[in-house]
Design a protein around this motif. Structure first.
Motif, PDB file in Angstrom:
ATOM      1  N   ASN A  83      -6.609   2.005 -11.648  1.00 26.19           N
ATOM      2  CA  ASN A  83      -5.488   2.259 -10.743  1.00 26.19           C
ATOM      3  C   ASN A  83      -5.922   2.700  -9.349  1.00 26.19           C
ATOM      4  O   ASN A  83      -5.090   3.110  -8.543  1.00 26.19           O
ATOM      5  N   VAL A  84      -7.219   2.649  -9.082  1.00 25.19           N
ATOM      6  CA  VAL A  84      -7.700   2.916  -7.724  1.00 25.19           C
ATOM      7  C   VAL A  84      -7.973   1.561  -7.071  1.00 25.19           C
ATOM      8  O   VAL A  84      -8.889   0.850  -7.463  1.00 25.19           O
ATOM      9  N   PHE A  85      -7.133   1.202  -6.121  1.00 22.46           N
ATOM     10  CA  PHE A  85      -7.246  -0.093  -5.447  1.00 22.46           C
ATOM     11  C   PHE A  85      -7.950   0.113  -4.108  1.00 22.46           C
ATOM     12  O   PHE A  85      -7.423   0.790  -3.222  1.00 22.46           O
ATOM     13  N   ILE A  86      -9.126  -0.491  -3.996  1.00 21.75           N
ATOM     14  CA  ILE A  86      -9.911  -0.289  -2.774  1.00 21.75           C
ATOM     15  C   ILE A  86      -9.610  -1.391  -1.767  1.00 21.75           C
ATOM     16  O   ILE A  86      -9.745  -2.571  -2.060  1.00 21.75           O
ATOM     17  N   GLU A  87      -9.190  -0.962  -0.558  1.00 24.01           N
ATOM     18  CA  GLU A  87      -9.012  -1.914   0.540  1.00 24.01           C
ATOM     19  C   GLU A  87     -10.375  -2.180   1.168  1.00 24.01           C
ATOM     20  O   GLU A  87     -11.094  -1.240   1.525  1.00 24.01           O
ATOM     21  N   ALA A  88     -10.698  -3.454   1.355  1.00 24.78           N
ATOM     22  CA  ALA A  88     -11.990  -3.800   1.969  1.00 24.78           C
ATOM     23  C   ALA A  88     -12.036  -3.298   3.412  1.00 24.78           C
ATOM     24  O   ALA A  88     -13.083  -2.932   3.933  1.00 24.78           O
ATOM     25  N   ASN A 220       9.406 -13.425   4.511  1.00 23.03           N
ATOM     26  CA  ASN A 220       9.180 -12.971   5.891  1.00 23.03           C
ATOM     27  C   ASN A 220       7.763 -13.195   6.394  1.00 23.03           C
ATOM     28  O   ASN A 220       7.551 -13.456   7.567  1.00 23.03           O
ATOM     29  N   GLU A 221       6.787 -13.035   5.502  1.00 24.32           N
ATOM     30  CA  GLU A 221       5.383 -13.157   5.895  1.00 24.32           C
ATOM     31  C   GLU A 221       4.664 -14.004   4.848  1.00 24.32           C
ATOM     32  O   GLU A 221       3.838 -13.498   4.069  1.00 24.32           O
ATOM     33  N   PRO A 222       4.956 -15.311   4.835  1.00 19.29           N
ATOM     34  CA  PRO A 222       4.447 -16.159   3.745  1.00 19.29           C
ATOM     35  C   PRO A 222       2.923 -16.173   3.635  1.00 19.29           C
ATOM     36  O   PRO A 222       2.384 -16.163   2.524  1.00 19.29           O
ATOM     37  N   GLU A 223       2.199 -16.164   4.741  1.00 18.22           N
ATOM     38  CA  GLU A 223       0.735 -16.187   4.655  1.00 18.22           C
ATOM     39  C   GLU A 223       0.183 -14.903   4.050  1.00 18.22           C
ATOM     40  O   GLU A 223      -0.731 -14.930   3.218  1.00 18.22           O
ATOM     41  N   LEU A 224       0.728 -13.798   4.488  1.00 17.31           N
ATOM     42  CA  LEU A 224       0.306 -12.512   3.928  1.00 17.31           C
ATOM     43  C   LEU A 224       0.575 -12.483   2.426  1.00 17.31           C
ATOM     44  O   LEU A 224      -0.282 -12.080   1.626  1.00 17.31           O
ATOM     45  N   HIS A 225       1.771 -12.931   2.061  1.00 21.55           N
ATOM     46  CA  HIS A 225       2.142 -12.968   0.650  1.00 21.55           C
ATOM     47  C   HIS A 225       1.172 -13.832  -0.154  1.00 21.55           C
ATOM     48  O   HIS A 225       0.677 -13.421  -1.210  1.00 21.55           O
ATOM     49  N   TRP A 248      -9.100 -11.084   2.240  1.00 21.32           N
ATOM     50  CA  TRP A 248      -8.585  -9.831   2.818  1.00 21.32           C
ATOM     51  C   TRP A 248      -8.749  -9.726   4.334  1.00 21.32           C
ATOM     52  O   TRP A 248      -7.789  -9.351   5.046  1.00 21.32           O
ATOM     53  N   PRO A 249      -9.946 -10.045   4.876  1.00 21.89           N
ATOM     54  CA  PRO A 249     -10.125  -9.844   6.322  1.00 21.89           C
ATOM     55  C   PRO A 249      -9.144 -10.644   7.176  1.00 21.89           C
ATOM     56  O   PRO A 249      -8.871 -10.266   8.317  1.00 21.89           O
TER      57      PRO A 249
END
Lengths: 370, 370
Positions: A83-88, A220-225, A248-249
């Motif tokens: 449950n710890v999600f690390i953002e790059a 609203n943000e299809p690429e992000l999704h 991610w980047p």
């Protein structure tokens, strides 16, 4: 206390540095890792403790940076490693919360998630729980829901949520549709909002079915999704690192408010529950001073090595992180933050401007003290 | 510059700690050992340099404590060892100056001595020299003379000297009899004095034949006089330590103003020369801030590691004795004194109250930071 809610996951984005709290808050030890209230534990741990009765220890997730993983796990010894999600890297709140939503929706289809900042202060646990329970009921009914704080004063420091028509949803007796979001107002407007009572502080809490949030994001943000869904599909496999490093980047940096909440509000899909508890985002030292003093105006509050601070007829806040004697003589609303390598002196009225000091230090390449 | 005056000895009492300049000034390194003006050398050295053209290097004496002997000799490498008079313990200015007078009168009968504080700031050397030359002329004529500073503003921070009838003494064209001394006035009175022009600031400078000073002391404080004469008789012999140890501790603690100057004024034997130069006793941080800023009101002055101090729209004074970054945001007339083991934050308006902090630290047994 109530039993944990069914199918409810709490998500704590623990990302921001809190640069208006420099030099207390630093990139290495950001605001959420500090005990700012004298409670004996960090704001993050306070947040965990507050959510524990609602979600249970196995259903609280934290989204944080690589640099803070060890400290987060030290502060929250009961958290599941999964449950710890690390953002790059930092990609703002839509990516952080969207990632959690996408991962958790794969793991637990139909799950309801609630996102709560790691570095806010809340008191009155029962009232908080009551608000979350209502928001979860709204989420079950398909709404994206938020908790708006009933203002305790005409603040110009927060954005507002204007309540619209009341909703008739089981388990959410105080819910209403969100009419609109409004940015931080001037004082006159804030006074009007305060008198009106249909305006609530936007505390950035969102409670929704994960799939509903993802659908709104897709619209609203299809690429992000698409990026988030791709990462989530690989997350619990051996391909996590490879896909994350690639996708991610390139994700868009955008706040959840703009990517999800405001568009949902425009479509009448955003619900709000008024929260009748004390809430503060501890956004700057003026806010911290007020919090520590309990609102008493004639005191000098001290955070840290109390006995080394000598105060002669002054008011304000002294934060002491050194062994030095601090003598303060006759200054009103003073803020002194004394750390081993940096000293800040300002007043409550100028607390917001601390951010510009951090900006200047960045320009000067002084990353050693940021 | 003029040639040194005949038979003139400059005496520099270097004793006071300057507790209103804590935590910059400490018992170990008092005010006179600091470079408070950014000149690159200590106030003591400034004083030496100022007196050098008047007295010559062999005729400047310093009266100081055992603890400061080494630093004084380091700061003043040209001083004759025989001209460093060590006080066994602090006994105030009458004992300190009286000791110098008694020793020098034995060594050089009929010598004129001038006493000048080690920790005052003076600019305009020529005007200073002109005033001292006149005062020496008055001393030759048998007067005890003082230099009163022509006020540059209606200050409530200094005592005043009221000029009486003008004197007709060769070499002292601006001299007058002292009518009376007055204590620090209130603002209204100070304004009246300032308009009057017969009131001068008492800068504590006394110029007199040593034997005249000793006679006045004998008349007013016979026991103190007897003790000093006894010590002086033994000073340049092997009995110095023995006699000093026995007699010095019993000497009365009294200021030269009360033991000599005021009684002499009452008898019409005190003369005054107006000094038309900039003078400051650098008595507290407000005074120091003014001195460093050159009186410009809208600046933040910095004493110390300039490049580490970041100022955003603030005025006042920052004294930096550490390597730390200091950020000051939006505070008017602020005074920040940052030293390795103590931090002071106050404003110009409260600078006088710093002394009470030192008092509290003394009561709490915190000699380590005094």
């Amino acid at each position: 206390m109530s039993a944990p809610l069914e199918d409810f996951y709490a998500v704590i984005p623990a990302g921001g540095v809190g640069s208006r709290l420099w030099p207390l808050s630093r990139a290495e030890t950001p605001k959420f890792l500090h005990d700012l209230t004298g409670s004996g534990v960090s704001l993050l741990r306070n947040t965990w403790d507050r959510l524990l009765p609602l979600a249970g220890k196995d259903r609280i997730a934290v989204v944080t940076g690589q640099a803070h993983e060890a400290k987060v796990e030290e502060d929250l010894p009961d958290i599941l490693e999964s449950n710890v999600f690390i953002e790059a890297s930092q990609r703002e709140s839509a990516a952080a919360i969207g990632l959690a939503a996408a991962i958790l929706d794969r793991r637990h289809p139909g799950v309801i998630i609630g996102s709560f900042a790691a570095d806010h202060h809340i008191s009155r646990q029962r009232a908080f729980e009551f608000a979350v329970q209502q928001a979860v009921a709204l989420a079950r009914a398909g709404y994206i829901s938020t908790i708006g704080i009933a203002p305790s004063e005409p603040s110009v420091g927060f954005g507002y949520i204007q309540k619209g028509d009341e909703l008739d949803v089981d388990g959410a007796p105080m819910a209403a549709i969100v009419e609109r979001f409004v940015e931080k107002p001037d004082l006159e407007t804030a006074r009007r909002y305060y008198a009106d009572r249909n305006f609530l502080w936007n505390a950035g809490m969102f409670i929704t079915r994960a799939d509903v949030l993802l659908a709104e994001l897709a619209a609203n943000e299809p690429e992000l999704h698409a990026g988030l869904v791709e990462i989530a599909a690989a997350w619990d496999t051996e391909r996590r690192a490879e896909v994350t490093d690639r996708v991610w980047p390139g994700l868009k940096k955008i706040a959840i408010d703009y990517a999800v909440a405001e568009p949902a509000a425009a479509k009448g899909r955003l619900a709000v529950v008024p929260g009748h508890f004390d809430w503060d985002d501890v956004g700057d030292f003026a806010s911290l001073a007020k919090l520590i003093s309990g609102g008493r105006p004639d005191t000098m509050s001290v955070l840290g090595e109390n006995e080394k601070v000598m105060v002669d007829a002054s008011t304000g806040l002294v934060v002491s992180q050194t062994e030095r004697i601090i003598a303060v003589v006759g200054v009103d609303d003073l803020i002194v933050v004394d750390t081993p390598d940096a000293l800040l002196v300002t007043t409550s009225a100028h607390a917001q401007r601390v951010k510009s000091v951090v900006g200047t230090l960045q320009q000067n390449g002084r990353d050693d003290v940021l």
